[in-house]
Write an enzyme that holds these catalytic residues in place. Sequence first.
Site, PDB file in Angstrom:
ATOM      1  CD  GLU A  16      -2.172 -10.535   6.221  1.00 49.57           C
ATOM      2  OE1 GLU A  16      -2.774  -9.490   5.925  1.00 49.57           O
ATOM      3  OE2 GLU A  16      -0.931 -10.649   6.150  1.00 49.57           O
ATOM      4  CB  THR A  47      -0.431 -13.547   2.545  1.00 47.97           C
ATOM      5  OG1 THR A  47       0.165 -14.799   2.842  1.00 47.97           O
ATOM      6  CG2 THR A  47      -0.678 -12.773   3.822  1.00 47.97           C
ATOM      7  CE1 TYR A  48      -1.629 -15.722  -5.977  1.00 44.38           C
ATOM      8  CE2 TYR A  48       0.268 -14.302  -6.336  1.00 44.38           C
ATOM      9  CZ  TYR A  48      -0.618 -15.259  -6.784  1.00 44.38           C
ATOM     10  OH  TYR A  48      -0.476 -15.750  -8.057  1.00 44.38           O
ATOM     11  N   GLY A 109       2.625  -6.110  -4.784  1.00 48.17           N
ATOM     12  CA  GLY A 109       3.665  -7.069  -4.389  1.00 48.17           C
ATOM     13  C   GLY A 109       4.998  -6.353  -4.337  1.00 48.17           C
ATOM     14  CG  ASP A 110       7.431  -6.032  -0.969  1.00 48.23           C
ATOM     15  OD1 ASP A 110       7.154  -4.816  -1.094  1.00 48.23           O
ATOM     16  OD2 ASP A 110       7.288  -6.663   0.092  1.00 48.23           O
ATOM     17  CB  ALA A 124      -2.114  -2.099  -6.025  1.00 45.79           C
ATOM     18  CD  GLN A 176       3.547  -2.826   6.082  1.00 40.28           C
ATOM     19  OE1 GLN A 176       3.050  -3.770   6.683  1.00 40.28           O
ATOM     20  NE2 GLN A 176       4.284  -2.970   5.002  1.00 40.28           N
TER      21      GLN A 176
HETATM   22  P1  FAD Z   1       0.928   0.046  -4.970  1.00 39.13           P
HETATM   23  O1  FAD Z   1      -0.324   0.646  -4.440  1.00 39.13           O
HETATM   24  O2  FAD Z   1       0.994  -0.221  -6.426  1.00 39.13           O
HETATM   25  O3  FAD Z   1       2.133   1.010  -4.555  1.00 39.13           O
HETATM   26  C1  FAD Z   1       3.487   0.626  -4.767  1.00 39.13           C
HETATM   27  C2  FAD Z   1       4.361   1.874  -4.835  1.00 39.13           C
HETATM   28  O4  FAD Z   1       4.106   2.543  -6.065  1.00 39.13           O
HETATM   29  C3  FAD Z   1       4.053   2.898  -3.743  1.00 39.13           C
HETATM   30  O5  FAD Z   1       5.260   3.525  -3.395  1.00 39.13           O
HETATM   31  C4  FAD Z   1       3.124   3.872  -4.409  1.00 39.13           C
HETATM   32  O6  FAD Z   1       3.131   5.154  -3.802  1.00 39.13           O
HETATM   33  C5  FAD Z   1       3.682   3.883  -5.828  1.00 39.13           C
HETATM   34  N1  FAD Z   1       2.684   4.210  -6.850  1.00 39.13           N
HETATM   35  C6  FAD Z   1       1.397   3.821  -6.891  1.00 39.13           C
HETATM   36  N2  FAD Z   1       0.803   4.312  -7.996  1.00 39.13           N
HETATM   37  C7  FAD Z   1       1.750   5.009  -8.677  1.00 39.13           C
HETATM   38  C8  FAD Z   1       1.758   5.738  -9.912  1.00 39.13           C
HETATM   39  N3  FAD Z   1       0.664   5.866 -10.653  1.00 39.13           N
HETATM   40  N4  FAD Z   1       2.932   6.320 -10.310  1.00 39.13           N
HETATM   41  C9  FAD Z   1       4.064   6.200  -9.554  1.00 39.13           C
HETATM   42  N5  FAD Z   1       4.110   5.508  -8.384  1.00 39.13           N
HETATM   43  C10 FAD Z   1       2.962   4.942  -7.947  1.00 39.13           C
HETATM   44  N6  FAD Z   1       2.766  -8.695  -0.515  1.00 39.13           N
HETATM   45  C11 FAD Z   1       2.681  -9.931  -1.062  1.00 39.13           C
HETATM   46  O7  FAD Z   1       3.558 -10.326  -1.853  1.00 39.13           O
HETATM   47  N7  FAD Z   1       1.642 -10.776  -0.768  1.00 39.13           N
HETATM   48  C12 FAD Z   1       0.648 -10.421   0.088  1.00 39.13           C
HETATM   49  O8  FAD Z   1      -0.275 -11.197   0.326  1.00 39.13           O
HETATM   50  C13 FAD Z   1       0.707  -9.127   0.696  1.00 39.13           C
HETATM   51  N8  FAD Z   1      -0.263  -8.701   1.530  1.00 39.13           N
HETATM   52  C14 FAD Z   1      -0.224  -7.416   2.042  1.00 39.13           C
HETATM   53  C15 FAD Z   1      -1.274  -6.972   2.854  1.00 39.13           C
HETATM   54  C16 FAD Z   1      -1.266  -5.680   3.376  1.00 39.13           C
HETATM   55  C17 FAD Z   1      -2.419  -5.212   4.236  1.00 39.13           C
HETATM   56  C18 FAD Z   1      -0.165  -4.808   3.101  1.00 39.13           C
HETATM   57  C19 FAD Z   1      -0.132  -3.421   3.681  1.00 39.13           C
HETATM   58  C20 FAD Z   1       0.879  -5.254   2.287  1.00 39.13           C
HETATM   59  C21 FAD Z   1       0.860  -6.544   1.747  1.00 39.13           C
HETATM   60  N9  FAD Z   1       1.880  -7.012   0.901  1.00 39.13           N
HETATM   61  C22 FAD Z   1       1.806  -8.274   0.355  1.00 39.13           C
HETATM   62  C23 FAD Z   1       3.042  -6.164   0.616  1.00 39.13           C
HETATM   63  C24 FAD Z   1       2.833  -5.279  -0.630  1.00 39.13           C
HETATM   64  O9  FAD Z   1       2.722  -6.094  -1.770  1.00 39.13           O
HETATM   65  C25 FAD Z   1       4.050  -4.342  -0.746  1.00 39.13           C
HETATM   66  O10 FAD Z   1       4.036  -3.400   0.287  1.00 39.13           O
HETATM   67  C26 FAD Z   1       4.247  -3.674  -2.103  1.00 39.13           C
HETATM   68  O11 FAD Z   1       5.555  -3.086  -2.122  1.00 39.13           O
HETATM   69  C27 FAD Z   1       3.277  -2.562  -2.434  1.00 39.13           C
HETATM   70  O12 FAD Z   1       2.036  -3.073  -2.720  1.00 39.13           O
HETATM   71  P2  FAD Z   1       0.775  -2.086  -2.981  1.00 39.13           P
HETATM   72  O13 FAD Z   1      -0.336  -2.946  -3.354  1.00 39.13           O
HETATM   73  O14 FAD Z   1       0.610  -1.175  -1.836  1.00 39.13           O
HETATM   74  O15 FAD Z   1       1.341  -1.297  -4.260  1.00 39.13           O
END
Ligand code: FAD
Length: 291
Positions: A16, A47-48, A109-110, A124, A176
């Site tokens: 990455e 990454t984005y 995204g965070d 996501a 993660q």
């Molecule tokens: P989600 O899968 O949407 O989860 C987010 C939270 O919501 C979790 O706590 C989940 O349990 C909860 N949730 C999911 N679905 C529901 C639902 N239906 N109801 C209630 N709660 C729910 N960030 C960036 O900005 N740019 C990047 O390029 C980037 N790359 C990454 C690459 C990897 C491999 C990893 C592990 C993380 C990366 N991140 C990146 C960080 C990521 O965006 C954050 O960790 C973010 O907080 C969560 O993203 P997610 O896609 O896992 O979210």
Amino acid sequence: MIRDLFQQKKTVFSLEVFPPKKNSAIDTVYNTLAGLRDIPADFISVTYGAGGSAAQKNKTGEIAGCIMREYHFEPMAHLTCVGSSKEGICQTLDELKALGIQNVLALRGDKNPDITGPMAFNYARDLTAFIKEREPGLHVAGACYPEGHGECDSLEEGISHLREKVAAGAEHLITQLFFDNDCFYAFMDRALAAGISVPIQAGIMPIISKNQIERIVTMCGASLPRRFVSLINRYADAPEALRDAGIAYATEQIIDLLANGARGIHLYTMNNMTTARRINDNIRSIVDSDR
Ligand code: FAD
């Protein structure tokens, strides 16, 4: 495409990289890529920057395109809901298509109070479903959290949300970063028990500086095994020793994961080509023996 890699190989090894920070020249990432070109990575993801400038965001596709054209690696572009409108996401997908990029890591995204822009989807899962409906041929991957995600109350709830993401179309998952392989194995057992059978790559970040550890642990809350903490404390003020110890620790983690059947390793390079090359040298014969 990445989905084919998982069918052809027992172990998928990827890297990455991130687009240069706001005030750095784009060339810095191309220098990194030039330094990575001898590593036989199965794919490289970019990454984005959800929180970054518009200029930085736009670089993800450009860099991913260059990875494919100039360096002949399979690229994967990250894409987040945070900071993106639906129109923006459609535009990005069109750009990726035009560049010939066939793999996307769909992320939420965070959440960040400083990012006041749009957020196309809350999770996501919904971005994944949207991409799969619009571009069914794309390989869509998702993120997962062996030690749980900060916004989720329990590991079980996290697994249940992950199952929804896979049902929405995530074809493989990347974890993660973690430092304790037992957390990964326990997570794999929970995922399997919940019926999640897509390949899961273990995300490994070599820790090579004291600053990095403080930042990373605050950010993702990974637990720190005792022998990892001893290593950090012992060599905190000896940069070269800490770098070598961090590389050795990540190498051991990877070998243990592969020996225990992990389907893939995703190395968070932090754009440090020297570290990535050293880790690749350490594990290459082991990865190759698994093909
Ligand atoms: P989600 O899968 O949407 O989860 C987010 C939270 O919501 C979790 O706590 C989940 O349990 C909860 N949730 C999911 N679905 C529901 C639902 N239906 N109801 C209630 N709660 C729910 N960030 C960036 O900005 N740019 C990047 O390029 C980037 N790359 C990454 C690459 C990897 C491999 C990893 C592990 C993380 C990366 N991140 C990146 C960080 C990521 O965006 C954050 O960790 C973010 O907080 C969560 O993203 P997610 O896609 O896992 O979210």
